[in-house]
Design an enzyme around this catalytic site. Structure first.
Site, short mmCIF file in Angstrom:
data_model
loop_
_atom_site.label_atom_id
_atom_site.label_comp_id
_atom_site.label_asym_id
_atom_site.label_seq_id
_atom_site.Cartn_x
_atom_site.Cartn_y
_atom_site.Cartn_z
N THR A 394 0.73 -1.16 -0.03
CA THR A 394 0.05 -0.17 -0.03
C THR A 394 0.82 1.33 0.01
O THR A 394 2.01 1.33 0.30
CB THR A 394 -1.00 -0.01 1.20
OG1 THR A 394 -1.72 -1.09 1.26
CG2 THR A 394 -2.04 1.22 1.25
N GLY A 481 -1.98 -1.49 6.53
CA GLY A 481 -3.06 -2.45 7.14
C GLY A 481 -3.91 -1.97 8.02
O GLY A 481 -3.91 -0.64 8.38
#
Ligand code: GLU
Length: 574
Positions: A394, A481
Protein backbone atom coordinates in the site's frame (compact mmCIF):
# COMPACT_ATOMS: atom_id res chain seq x y z
CA UNK A 1 13.29 23.36 -3.93
CA UNK A 2 13.12 20.45 -6.32
CA UNK A 3 12.85 16.94 -5.04
CA UNK A 4 14.34 15.28 -2.03
CA UNK A 5 13.60 12.50 0.31
CA UNK A 6 11.99 13.05 3.67
CA UNK A 7 12.26 16.47 5.21
CA UNK A 8 15.98 16.29 5.47
CA UNK A 9 17.84 14.54 2.74
CA UNK A 10 19.27 11.34 4.12
CA UNK A 11 22.38 9.81 2.63
CA UNK A 12 20.52 6.60 1.91
CA UNK A 13 18.06 8.63 -0.10
CA UNK A 14 20.79 10.01 -2.31
CA UNK A 15 21.31 6.52 -3.60
CA UNK A 16 17.66 6.24 -4.55
CA UNK A 17 17.62 9.64 -6.16
CA UNK A 18 20.86 9.20 -8.01
CA UNK A 19 19.79 5.77 -9.15
CA UNK A 20 16.70 7.38 -10.62
CA UNK A 21 18.70 10.06 -12.36
CA UNK A 22 17.54 12.95 -10.24
CA UNK A 23 19.99 15.52 -9.02
CA UNK A 24 19.76 15.99 -5.28
CA UNK A 25 21.89 18.25 -3.17
CA UNK A 26 22.06 18.19 0.58
CA UNK A 27 21.75 21.95 0.76
CA UNK A 28 18.29 21.66 -0.83
CA UNK A 29 17.05 20.71 2.58
CA UNK A 30 18.13 23.99 4.05
CA UNK A 31 16.27 26.02 1.43
CA UNK A 32 12.98 27.74 2.05
CA UNK A 33 9.79 25.75 2.10
CA UNK A 34 7.83 25.39 -1.12
CA UNK A 35 5.15 28.06 -1.35
CA UNK A 36 3.40 27.34 -4.63
CA UNK A 37 2.66 23.62 -4.58
CA UNK A 38 3.96 20.40 -3.10
CA UNK A 39 3.69 16.64 -3.48
CA UNK A 40 4.79 13.91 -1.07
CA UNK A 41 4.62 10.43 -2.53
CA UNK A 42 5.96 6.94 -1.97
CA UNK A 43 8.73 6.92 -4.61
CA UNK A 44 10.97 9.69 -6.01
CA UNK A 45 9.94 8.93 -9.60
CA UNK A 46 6.28 9.31 -8.65
CA UNK A 47 7.13 12.62 -6.96
CA UNK A 48 8.84 13.75 -10.14
CA UNK A 49 5.86 12.83 -12.34
CA UNK A 50 3.43 14.62 -10.03
CA UNK A 51 5.65 17.67 -9.70
CA UNK A 52 5.84 18.02 -13.47
CA UNK A 53 2.06 18.28 -13.62
CA UNK A 54 1.98 20.84 -10.83
CA UNK A 55 4.59 22.91 -12.68
CA UNK A 56 2.44 22.80 -15.82
CA UNK A 57 -0.47 24.27 -13.88
CA UNK A 58 -2.03 20.89 -13.17
CA UNK A 59 -4.30 20.37 -10.22
CA UNK A 60 -3.70 18.18 -7.19
CA UNK A 61 -5.82 15.50 -8.88
CA UNK A 62 -3.74 15.72 -12.08
CA UNK A 63 -0.56 15.28 -10.02
CA UNK A 64 -2.05 12.34 -8.13
CA UNK A 65 -2.96 10.58 -11.37
CA UNK A 66 0.50 11.03 -12.92
CA UNK A 67 2.13 9.86 -9.68
CA UNK A 68 -0.16 6.83 -9.34
CA UNK A 69 0.62 5.61 -12.85
CA UNK A 70 4.34 5.69 -12.00
CA UNK A 71 3.79 4.10 -8.58
CA UNK A 72 2.10 1.10 -10.23
CA UNK A 73 5.27 0.59 -12.23
CA UNK A 74 8.06 1.30 -9.76
CA UNK A 75 6.33 0.09 -6.61
CA UNK A 76 4.05 -2.71 -7.87
CA UNK A 77 4.16 -4.47 -4.52
CA UNK A 78 2.11 -1.60 -3.07
CA UNK A 79 -0.43 -0.09 -5.43
CA UNK A 80 -1.52 0.18 -9.03
CA UNK A 81 -4.31 0.17 -11.57
CA UNK A 82 -5.21 -3.41 -10.64
CA UNK A 83 -6.06 -2.23 -7.11
CA UNK A 84 -8.28 0.23 -5.27
CA UNK A 85 -7.94 3.60 -3.55
CA UNK A 86 -9.65 6.30 -1.53
CA UNK A 87 -9.14 9.97 -2.28
CA UNK A 88 -10.03 13.01 -0.18
CA UNK A 89 -10.21 16.36 -1.97
CA UNK A 90 -10.45 19.90 -0.70
CA UNK A 91 -11.08 23.02 -2.72
CA UNK A 92 -10.49 26.28 -0.84
CA UNK A 93 -12.65 28.17 -3.36
CA UNK A 94 -15.81 26.25 -2.53
CA UNK A 95 -14.75 25.12 0.93
CA UNK A 96 -15.97 21.62 0.03
CA UNK A 97 -14.37 18.42 1.25
CA UNK A 98 -15.19 15.52 -1.03
CA UNK A 99 -14.30 11.87 -0.76
CA UNK A 100 -14.00 9.37 -3.58
CA UNK A 101 -14.34 5.62 -3.15
CA UNK A 102 -12.40 3.48 -5.61
CA UNK A 103 -12.53 0.39 -3.43
CA UNK A 104 -12.65 -2.99 -5.14
CA UNK A 105 -15.97 -4.83 -5.34
CA UNK A 106 -16.46 -8.59 -4.99
CA UNK A 107 -17.45 -10.31 -8.25
CA UNK A 108 -21.18 -11.17 -8.26
CA UNK A 109 -20.38 -14.87 -7.95
CA UNK A 110 -18.92 -14.37 -4.47
CA UNK A 111 -20.80 -16.01 -1.59
CA UNK A 112 -20.28 -15.57 2.18
CA UNK A 113 -18.29 -18.81 2.29
CA UNK A 114 -15.62 -17.41 -0.08
CA UNK A 115 -12.77 -18.14 2.30
CA UNK A 116 -14.09 -21.24 4.05
CA UNK A 117 -12.68 -24.69 3.43
CA UNK A 118 -15.08 -27.57 2.71
CA UNK A 119 -15.02 -28.42 6.42
CA UNK A 120 -16.39 -24.94 7.20
CA UNK A 121 -13.16 -23.68 8.76
CA UNK A 122 -11.44 -20.52 7.44
CA UNK A 123 -8.59 -21.19 5.02
CA UNK A 124 -5.01 -20.25 5.87
CA UNK A 125 -4.45 -16.62 4.92
CA UNK A 126 -1.87 -17.08 2.18
CA UNK A 127 -3.86 -19.89 0.57
CA UNK A 128 -6.65 -17.35 0.15
CA UNK A 129 -4.32 -14.63 -1.12
CA UNK A 130 -2.43 -16.29 -3.98
CA UNK A 131 -4.49 -16.66 -7.15
CA UNK A 132 -7.98 -15.75 -8.32
CA UNK A 133 -10.13 -16.06 -5.21
CA UNK A 134 -8.93 -12.84 -3.60
CA UNK A 135 -9.25 -10.55 -6.63
CA UNK A 136 -11.81 -7.75 -6.44
CA UNK A 137 -12.84 -5.60 -9.41
CA UNK A 138 -10.19 -2.85 -9.49
CA UNK A 139 -11.35 0.69 -8.74
CA UNK A 140 -8.36 3.00 -9.22
CA UNK A 141 -9.01 3.99 -12.85
CA UNK A 142 -12.74 4.63 -12.39
CA UNK A 143 -12.08 6.70 -9.28
CA UNK A 144 -9.29 8.78 -10.80
CA UNK A 145 -11.40 9.41 -13.90
CA UNK A 146 -14.27 10.63 -11.75
CA UNK A 147 -11.99 12.89 -9.70
CA UNK A 148 -10.35 14.17 -12.89
CA UNK A 149 -13.69 15.09 -14.47
CA UNK A 150 -14.54 17.10 -11.38
CA UNK A 151 -11.16 18.56 -10.47
CA UNK A 152 -8.70 17.87 -13.28
CA UNK A 153 -7.22 20.54 -15.42
CA UNK A 154 -4.62 18.89 -17.63
CA UNK A 155 -5.65 16.59 -20.50
CA UNK A 156 -6.27 13.08 -19.15
CA UNK A 157 -4.19 11.44 -21.88
CA UNK A 158 -1.06 13.42 -21.04
CA UNK A 159 -1.06 12.34 -17.41
CA UNK A 160 0.21 8.92 -18.48
CA UNK A 161 3.29 10.15 -20.37
CA UNK A 162 5.89 9.72 -17.64
CA UNK A 163 4.74 6.25 -16.68
CA UNK A 164 4.64 5.13 -20.31
CA UNK A 165 8.15 6.45 -20.93
CA UNK A 166 9.54 4.76 -17.82
CA UNK A 167 7.79 1.48 -18.65
CA UNK A 168 9.23 1.51 -22.17
CA UNK A 169 12.72 2.83 -21.44
CA UNK A 170 13.15 1.03 -18.13
CA UNK A 171 13.36 2.09 -14.49
CA UNK A 172 15.81 1.11 -11.76
CA UNK A 173 14.46 -1.47 -9.32
CA UNK A 174 14.56 0.22 -5.89
CA UNK A 175 16.01 -1.36 -2.76
CA UNK A 176 12.55 -1.83 -1.39
CA UNK A 177 11.12 -3.43 -4.51
CA UNK A 178 14.15 -5.75 -4.82
CA UNK A 179 13.75 -6.83 -1.19
CA UNK A 180 10.00 -7.34 -1.62
CA UNK A 181 10.56 -9.61 -4.63
CA UNK A 182 13.38 -11.53 -2.96
CA UNK A 183 11.35 -12.44 0.13
CA UNK A 184 8.02 -13.09 -1.60
CA UNK A 185 6.79 -16.67 -1.42
CA UNK A 186 3.98 -16.21 -3.97
CA UNK A 187 5.66 -14.87 -7.13
CA UNK A 188 7.34 -18.17 -8.04
CA UNK A 189 3.93 -19.88 -7.89
CA UNK A 190 2.38 -17.80 -10.68
CA UNK A 191 4.26 -18.31 -13.98
CA UNK A 192 3.25 -15.01 -15.66
CA UNK A 193 4.34 -13.03 -12.63
CA UNK A 194 7.53 -15.02 -12.17
CA UNK A 195 8.44 -14.27 -15.79
CA UNK A 196 8.35 -10.53 -15.07
CA UNK A 197 9.55 -10.30 -11.47
CA UNK A 198 12.08 -13.13 -11.51
CA UNK A 199 13.90 -12.76 -14.83
CA UNK A 200 16.19 -15.79 -15.31
CA UNK A 201 14.45 -17.30 -12.29
CA UNK A 202 16.19 -14.91 -9.90
CA UNK A 203 15.07 -11.78 -8.06
CA UNK A 204 16.62 -8.67 -9.64
CA UNK A 205 19.27 -6.82 -7.66
CA UNK A 206 18.48 -3.25 -6.60
CA UNK A 207 19.44 -0.89 -9.42
CA UNK A 208 18.65 -3.40 -12.20
CA UNK A 209 16.84 -1.67 -15.06
CA UNK A 210 13.43 -3.22 -15.65
CA UNK A 211 11.09 -2.57 -18.59
CA UNK A 212 7.38 -3.28 -18.72
CA UNK A 213 6.14 -2.82 -22.31
CA UNK A 214 2.83 -4.55 -21.52
CA UNK A 215 2.09 -1.90 -18.86
CA UNK A 216 3.01 0.86 -21.32
CA UNK A 217 0.56 -0.58 -23.88
CA UNK A 218 -2.16 -0.78 -21.22
CA UNK A 219 -1.59 2.83 -20.19
CA UNK A 220 -1.81 3.95 -23.82
CA UNK A 221 -5.26 2.36 -24.08
CA UNK A 222 -6.46 3.99 -20.86
CA UNK A 223 -4.95 7.32 -21.91
CA UNK A 224 -6.84 7.15 -25.20
CA UNK A 225 -10.17 5.69 -24.04
CA UNK A 226 -10.50 6.54 -20.34
CA UNK A 227 -12.16 3.91 -18.13
CA UNK A 228 -13.63 2.18 -21.21
CA UNK A 229 -10.07 1.32 -22.16
CA UNK A 230 -9.77 -0.54 -18.86
CA UNK A 231 -13.21 -1.90 -17.95
CA UNK A 232 -14.08 -3.05 -21.51
CA UNK A 233 -12.15 -4.52 -24.39
CA UNK A 234 -8.78 -6.20 -24.33
CA UNK A 235 -7.61 -5.17 -20.85
CA UNK A 236 -10.89 -6.30 -19.31
CA UNK A 237 -10.52 -9.58 -21.20
CA UNK A 238 -6.97 -10.01 -19.92
CA UNK A 239 -8.13 -9.47 -16.32
CA UNK A 240 -10.97 -11.97 -16.70
CA UNK A 241 -8.65 -14.48 -18.34
CA UNK A 242 -6.03 -14.15 -15.57
CA UNK A 243 -8.58 -14.62 -12.78
CA UNK A 244 -10.64 -17.38 -14.40
CA UNK A 245 -7.55 -19.34 -15.41
CA UNK A 246 -5.49 -18.65 -12.30
CA UNK A 247 -3.13 -21.53 -11.46
CA UNK A 248 -4.56 -21.33 -7.93
CA UNK A 249 -8.08 -20.47 -6.78
CA UNK A 250 -9.58 -19.65 -10.19
CA UNK A 251 -12.66 -17.45 -9.78
CA UNK A 252 -15.55 -16.42 -12.03
CA UNK A 253 -14.82 -12.72 -12.23
CA UNK A 254 -16.64 -11.69 -15.44
CA UNK A 255 -16.64 -8.96 -18.07
CA UNK A 256 -19.95 -7.88 -16.62
CA UNK A 257 -18.38 -7.45 -13.16
CA UNK A 258 -15.84 -5.14 -14.77
CA UNK A 259 -18.22 -3.11 -16.94
CA UNK A 260 -20.55 -2.61 -13.95
CA UNK A 261 -17.85 -1.24 -11.64
CA UNK A 262 -18.63 2.26 -10.37
CA UNK A 263 -16.46 4.62 -8.35
CA UNK A 264 -18.59 6.39 -5.75
CA UNK A 265 -18.69 9.75 -4.05
CA UNK A 266 -19.11 9.18 -0.33
CA UNK A 267 -19.96 11.56 2.46
CA UNK A 268 -16.68 12.43 4.19
CA UNK A 269 -16.56 11.66 7.90
CA UNK A 270 -15.66 14.88 9.72
CA UNK A 271 -15.36 15.70 13.39
CA UNK A 272 -13.51 18.04 15.69
CA UNK A 273 -10.51 17.37 17.88
CA UNK A 274 -9.73 20.31 20.15
CA UNK A 275 -9.80 23.33 17.83
CA UNK A 276 -9.22 21.37 14.64
CA UNK A 277 -11.64 19.81 12.17
CA UNK A 278 -10.56 16.43 10.87
CA UNK A 279 -12.05 14.83 7.77
CA UNK A 280 -11.46 11.26 6.71
CA UNK A 281 -12.88 8.46 4.63
CA UNK A 282 -16.17 6.88 5.62
CA UNK A 283 -17.38 3.34 4.92
CA UNK A 284 -16.32 1.11 3.28
CA UNK A 285 -13.22 2.40 5.02
CA UNK A 286 -13.11 2.39 8.79
CA UNK A 287 -10.30 4.98 8.68
CA UNK A 288 -12.25 8.18 9.25
CA UNK A 289 -14.51 6.82 11.98
CA UNK A 290 -11.85 4.98 13.94
CA UNK A 291 -9.39 7.88 13.86
CA UNK A 292 -12.07 10.22 15.22
CA UNK A 293 -13.06 7.65 17.84
CA UNK A 294 -9.54 7.33 19.22
CA UNK A 295 -9.15 11.10 19.32
CA UNK A 296 -12.59 11.56 20.89
CA UNK A 297 -11.74 9.06 23.62
CA UNK A 298 -8.60 10.93 24.65
CA UNK A 299 -9.89 14.45 24.10
CA UNK A 300 -10.79 14.95 27.77
CA UNK A 301 -7.36 13.90 28.98
CA UNK A 302 -4.75 16.59 29.11
CA UNK A 303 -2.58 15.12 26.41
CA UNK A 304 -0.45 18.23 26.05
CA UNK A 305 0.73 17.63 29.61
CA UNK A 306 1.64 14.01 28.85
CA UNK A 307 5.14 13.66 27.44
CA UNK A 308 5.45 11.92 24.06
CA UNK A 309 6.79 8.35 24.39
CA UNK A 310 6.09 8.32 28.13
CA UNK A 311 4.32 5.48 29.93
CA UNK A 312 1.15 7.54 30.22
CA UNK A 313 1.18 8.42 26.54
CA UNK A 314 1.68 4.82 25.41
CA UNK A 315 -0.91 3.45 27.83
CA UNK A 316 -3.57 6.04 27.00
CA UNK A 317 -3.12 5.72 23.26
CA UNK A 318 -3.20 1.91 23.39
CA UNK A 319 -6.35 1.81 25.53
CA UNK A 320 -8.19 4.24 23.26
CA UNK A 321 -7.27 2.10 20.26
CA UNK A 322 -8.57 -1.07 21.92
CA UNK A 323 -11.95 0.52 22.54
CA UNK A 324 -12.18 1.98 19.04
CA UNK A 325 -11.19 -1.28 17.38
CA UNK A 326 -13.85 -3.16 19.35
CA UNK A 327 -16.44 -0.83 17.80
CA UNK A 328 -14.85 -1.14 14.40
CA UNK A 329 -15.15 -4.90 14.50
CA UNK A 330 -18.76 -4.76 15.66
CA UNK A 331 -20.31 -2.13 13.49
CA UNK A 332 -18.33 -1.42 10.35
CA UNK A 333 -18.58 -2.79 6.84
CA UNK A 334 -19.75 -1.63 3.41
CA UNK A 335 -22.56 0.80 4.22
CA UNK A 336 -24.35 -0.12 0.98
CA UNK A 337 -24.89 -3.57 2.51
CA UNK A 338 -25.01 -3.05 6.27
CA UNK A 339 -26.21 -0.13 8.37
CA UNK A 340 -23.11 1.55 9.82
CA UNK A 341 -24.07 3.98 12.63
CA UNK A 342 -21.53 6.60 11.56
CA UNK A 343 -23.09 9.48 13.51
CA UNK A 344 -23.47 7.45 16.68
CA UNK A 345 -19.92 6.16 16.50
CA UNK A 346 -18.36 9.63 16.31
CA UNK A 347 -20.80 11.38 18.63
CA UNK A 348 -18.77 13.36 21.15
CA UNK A 349 -20.87 12.42 24.17
CA UNK A 350 -20.61 8.76 23.25
CA UNK A 351 -16.84 9.02 22.87
CA UNK A 352 -16.44 10.92 26.13
CA UNK A 353 -18.22 8.06 27.88
CA UNK A 354 -16.05 5.49 26.16
CA UNK A 355 -12.92 7.47 27.05
CA UNK A 356 -14.01 7.60 30.69
CA UNK A 357 -13.49 3.83 30.83
CA UNK A 358 -9.75 4.44 30.53
CA UNK A 359 -7.85 4.77 33.77
CA UNK A 360 -4.16 5.40 34.37
CA UNK A 361 -3.74 2.82 37.14
CA UNK A 362 -4.41 -0.33 35.16
CA UNK A 363 -5.14 -1.60 31.68
CA UNK A 364 -8.73 -2.53 30.90
CA UNK A 365 -9.28 -6.25 31.25
CA UNK A 366 -10.25 -8.03 28.04
CA UNK A 367 -13.88 -8.43 29.13
CA UNK A 368 -14.17 -4.66 29.50
CA UNK A 369 -13.02 -3.96 25.95
CA UNK A 370 -16.33 -4.66 24.26
CA UNK A 371 -18.17 -2.78 21.57
CA UNK A 372 -20.16 0.14 22.98
CA UNK A 373 -23.75 1.15 22.35
CA UNK A 374 -23.61 3.96 19.80
CA UNK A 375 -26.92 5.45 18.71
CA UNK A 376 -28.24 3.49 15.76
CA UNK A 377 -25.85 0.60 16.38
CA UNK A 378 -27.15 -2.86 15.61
CA UNK A 379 -25.54 -5.34 17.94
CA UNK A 380 -26.56 -8.14 15.61
CA UNK A 381 -23.50 -7.10 13.65
CA UNK A 382 -21.21 -7.80 16.57
CA UNK A 383 -17.96 -9.31 15.46
CA UNK A 384 -15.31 -10.23 17.93
CA UNK A 385 -12.47 -11.70 15.95
CA UNK A 386 -10.21 -9.74 13.69
CA UNK A 387 -7.39 -11.19 11.60
CA UNK A 388 -3.91 -9.80 12.01
CA UNK A 389 -1.62 -9.74 9.03
CA UNK A 390 1.30 -7.44 8.57
CA UNK A 391 1.41 -5.93 5.09
CA UNK A 392 4.43 -4.02 3.87
CA UNK A 393 2.42 -2.83 0.87
CA UNK A 394 0.00 0.00 0.00
CA UNK A 395 1.05 3.65 -0.44
CA UNK A 396 -0.08 7.15 0.37
CA UNK A 397 0.38 10.46 -1.39
CA UNK A 398 -0.43 14.00 -0.30
CA UNK A 399 -0.59 16.95 -2.70
CA UNK A 400 -1.38 20.67 -2.57
CA UNK A 401 -1.58 22.45 -5.92
CA UNK A 402 -1.02 26.03 -7.07
CA UNK A 403 -4.61 27.01 -6.20
CA UNK A 404 -4.40 25.50 -2.72
CA UNK A 405 -6.52 22.44 -3.58
CA UNK A 406 -5.48 19.37 -1.63
CA UNK A 407 -5.54 15.64 -2.27
CA UNK A 408 -4.91 12.86 0.22
CA UNK A 409 -4.97 9.50 -1.52
CA UNK A 410 -4.23 6.07 -0.08
CA UNK A 411 -3.96 3.38 -2.72
CA UNK A 412 -3.45 -0.36 -2.49
CA UNK A 413 -3.27 -3.77 -4.09
CA UNK A 414 -3.61 -5.02 -0.47
CA UNK A 415 -0.76 -7.40 0.40
CA UNK A 416 2.63 -7.17 -1.29
CA UNK A 417 1.99 -7.97 -4.99
CA UNK A 418 -1.73 -8.41 -4.31
CA UNK A 419 -3.09 -11.75 -5.54
CA UNK A 420 0.23 -12.20 -7.36
CA UNK A 421 -1.70 -12.56 -10.63
CA UNK A 422 -0.72 -10.21 -13.45
CA UNK A 423 -2.82 -9.07 -16.38
CA UNK A 424 -1.73 -6.72 -19.18
CA UNK A 425 1.43 -5.67 -17.31
CA UNK A 426 0.00 -4.97 -13.86
CA UNK A 427 -0.66 -6.76 -10.60
CA UNK A 428 -4.21 -7.74 -9.64
CA UNK A 429 -5.18 -7.00 -6.04
CA UNK A 430 -6.06 -9.43 -3.26
CA UNK A 431 -8.37 -6.94 -1.59
CA UNK A 432 -11.13 -9.49 -0.96
CA UNK A 433 -9.06 -10.98 1.86
CA UNK A 434 -10.01 -7.80 3.77
CA UNK A 435 -13.44 -9.41 4.22
CA UNK A 436 -13.86 -11.49 7.35
CA UNK A 437 -13.06 -15.08 6.49
CA UNK A 438 -15.74 -16.35 8.84
CA UNK A 439 -19.00 -14.91 7.55
CA UNK A 440 -20.96 -15.43 10.76
CA UNK A 441 -20.52 -15.58 14.49
CA UNK A 442 -23.04 -17.47 16.62
CA UNK A 443 -25.12 -17.88 13.44
CA UNK A 444 -25.27 -14.12 12.95
CA UNK A 445 -24.00 -12.64 9.71
CA UNK A 446 -21.04 -10.34 10.27
CA UNK A 447 -20.93 -6.76 9.00
CA UNK A 448 -17.86 -7.50 6.89
CA UNK A 449 -18.89 -10.90 5.52
CA UNK A 450 -18.11 -11.51 1.83
CA UNK A 451 -20.91 -10.94 -0.67
CA UNK A 452 -21.16 -10.35 -4.45
CA UNK A 453 -20.91 -6.64 -5.31
CA UNK A 454 -19.82 -5.69 -1.79
CA UNK A 455 -16.66 -3.76 -0.87
CA UNK A 456 -14.44 -5.20 1.87
CA UNK A 457 -13.88 -3.08 4.96
CA UNK A 458 -10.68 -1.04 4.73
CA UNK A 459 -8.46 0.78 7.20
CA UNK A 460 -7.13 3.29 4.70
CA UNK A 461 -7.20 6.75 6.24
CA UNK A 462 -6.45 9.60 3.84
CA UNK A 463 -7.01 12.60 6.11
CA UNK A 464 -7.43 16.37 5.82
CA UNK A 465 -7.06 18.61 8.87
CA UNK A 466 -8.44 22.15 9.12
CA UNK A 467 -7.49 24.83 11.62
CA UNK A 468 -8.80 28.27 12.46
CA UNK A 469 -11.45 29.64 10.06
CA UNK A 470 -11.53 26.37 8.17
CA UNK A 471 -8.04 26.87 6.74
CA UNK A 472 -6.25 23.72 5.61
CA UNK A 473 -3.69 22.69 8.22
CA UNK A 474 -2.46 19.23 7.24
CA UNK A 475 -2.75 16.45 4.68
CA UNK A 476 -1.73 12.97 5.83
CA UNK A 477 -2.17 9.22 5.35
CA UNK A 478 -0.21 5.99 5.47
CA UNK A 479 -0.08 2.34 4.43
CA UNK A 480 0.08 -0.36 7.11
CA UNK A 481 -3.07 -2.52 7.13
CA UNK A 482 -5.16 -1.95 10.29
CA UNK A 483 -2.14 -0.16 11.84
CA UNK A 484 -2.75 2.68 9.37
CA UNK A 485 -5.29 4.00 11.85
CA UNK A 486 -2.91 4.32 14.82
CA UNK A 487 -0.09 5.57 12.56
CA UNK A 488 -2.24 8.42 11.26
CA UNK A 489 -3.88 9.15 14.61
CA UNK A 490 -0.55 9.34 16.41
CA UNK A 491 0.75 11.76 13.80
CA UNK A 492 -2.31 13.94 14.40
CA UNK A 493 -1.69 13.89 18.15
CA UNK A 494 1.95 14.84 17.51
CA UNK A 495 0.90 17.78 15.34
CA UNK A 496 -2.02 19.00 17.44
CA UNK A 497 -1.19 18.19 21.07
CA UNK A 498 2.56 18.18 20.99
CA UNK A 499 2.99 20.96 18.40
CA UNK A 500 5.49 18.94 16.40
CA UNK A 501 6.50 19.62 12.84
CA UNK A 502 5.41 17.04 10.27
CA UNK A 503 8.71 15.14 10.11
CA UNK A 504 8.95 14.84 13.90
CA UNK A 505 5.34 13.68 14.23
CA UNK A 506 5.87 11.06 11.52
CA UNK A 507 9.04 9.82 13.20
CA UNK A 508 7.32 9.25 16.59
CA UNK A 509 7.88 5.64 17.69
CA UNK A 510 4.66 3.79 16.89
CA UNK A 511 2.28 2.24 19.40
CA UNK A 512 -0.48 0.03 18.06
CA UNK A 513 -3.02 -2.12 19.83
CA UNK A 514 -6.37 -3.73 19.30
CA UNK A 515 -6.15 -6.46 21.89
CA UNK A 516 -4.52 -6.99 25.26
CA UNK A 517 -1.17 -6.77 23.49
CA UNK A 518 0.45 -3.38 23.05
CA UNK A 519 2.74 -3.42 20.05
CA UNK A 520 5.62 -0.98 20.29
CA UNK A 521 7.90 -0.07 17.43
CA UNK A 522 11.13 -1.96 17.98
CA UNK A 523 14.41 -0.15 18.43
CA UNK A 524 12.95 3.31 19.05
CA UNK A 525 13.39 3.43 22.82
CA UNK A 526 9.93 2.28 23.88
CA UNK A 527 11.27 -1.08 25.08
CA UNK A 528 12.39 0.75 28.21
CA UNK A 529 8.71 0.99 29.21
CA UNK A 530 8.10 -2.77 29.01
CA UNK A 531 8.12 -3.60 32.71
CA UNK A 532 5.93 -0.62 33.62
CA UNK A 533 3.46 -1.47 30.85
CA UNK A 534 3.36 -5.05 32.10
CA UNK A 535 2.75 -3.81 35.61
CA UNK A 536 -0.35 -2.01 34.27
CA UNK A 537 -1.56 -5.32 32.83
CA UNK A 538 -0.50 -5.01 29.18
CA UNK A 539 1.24 -7.65 27.15
CA UNK A 540 4.03 -5.97 25.22
CA UNK A 541 5.31 -6.92 21.79
CA UNK A 542 8.14 -4.98 20.12
CA UNK A 543 7.83 -5.13 16.33
CA UNK A 544 9.31 -3.58 13.22
CA UNK A 545 6.71 -1.20 11.86
CA UNK A 546 6.47 -0.38 8.21
CA UNK A 547 4.48 2.83 8.07
CA UNK A 548 4.68 5.11 5.06
CA UNK A 549 3.27 8.34 6.44
CA UNK A 550 3.53 10.99 3.74
CA UNK A 551 2.24 14.34 4.89
CA UNK A 552 2.13 18.08 4.47
CA UNK A 553 1.69 20.75 7.13
CA UNK A 554 0.60 24.19 6.03
CA UNK A 555 2.67 26.93 7.66
CA UNK A 556 2.51 30.67 7.25
CA UNK A 557 5.84 30.57 5.42
CA UNK A 558 5.04 27.67 3.09
CA UNK A 559 4.34 23.96 2.86
CA UNK A 560 6.26 21.63 5.14
CA UNK A 561 6.33 18.18 3.56
CA UNK A 562 7.74 14.99 5.04
CA UNK A 563 8.03 11.44 3.76
CA UNK A 564 8.33 8.59 6.22
CA UNK A 565 11.98 7.53 6.52
CA UNK A 566 10.77 3.96 7.10
CA UNK A 567 10.04 3.73 3.37
CA UNK A 568 11.49 5.30 0.22
CA UNK A 569 9.13 8.19 -0.44
CA UNK A 570 10.08 11.76 -1.27
CA UNK A 571 8.94 15.37 -1.32
CA UNK A 572 8.85 17.74 -4.27
CA UNK A 573 7.68 21.32 -4.60
CA UNK A 574 8.48 24.90 -5.58
N1 GLU B 1 -5.95 -3.58 2.37
C1 GLU B 1 -5.71 -2.71 3.47
C2 GLU B 1 -6.89 -1.82 3.73
O1 GLU B 1 -7.55 -1.43 2.82
C3 GLU B 1 -4.49 -1.89 3.27
C4 GLU B 1 -3.28 -2.75 3.31
C5 GLU B 1 -2.03 -2.04 3.75
O2 GLU B 1 -2.07 -0.93 4.20
O3 GLU B 1 -0.96 -2.59 3.60
O4 GLU B 1 -7.16 -1.51 4.84
Amino acid sequence: MGIFKGKWLALAACAVLLATGLAARAEDAAQALPKKYIIVASHPLAVEAGLKELRRGGTAVDAAIAAQMVMGLVEPQSSGIGGGAFLMHWDPKTGHVESYDGRETAPMVVKPNLFLKPDGKPMPFLEAVFGGRSVGVPGVIAMLWMAHREHGNRPWAELFDDAIRLAEDGFPVSNRMAAAIARDPGLPLIPDSAAYFLPDGKPPAAGTMLKNPAYAATLRLIAAHGPDGFYRGEIAEAIVHAVQNAPRGPQSLTLSDLSHYRALKRTPVCGTYRTYRICGMGPPSSGGITTLQILGEIEHKDVTEIAPNSLRAVHLFAEAQRLAFADRAAFEGDSDFVRVPVKGLIDQRYLTKRGALIGFDAALSADMVLPGKPAGGDLMLRRLRVPDHSKPSTAHLSVIDGAGRAVAMTTSVEGPFGSHLMAAGFILNNQLTDFSFEPAFDNRRLANAPQGGKRPLSSMSPTLVFGAKGKLYAVIGSPGGWRIIPYVTQTLIGLIDWHMDMATAIALPHVTSRSATVEIEAGKGLEALTSELKALGHDVSPQAMDSGLNGIRVRDDGYEGAADARREGGVGGD
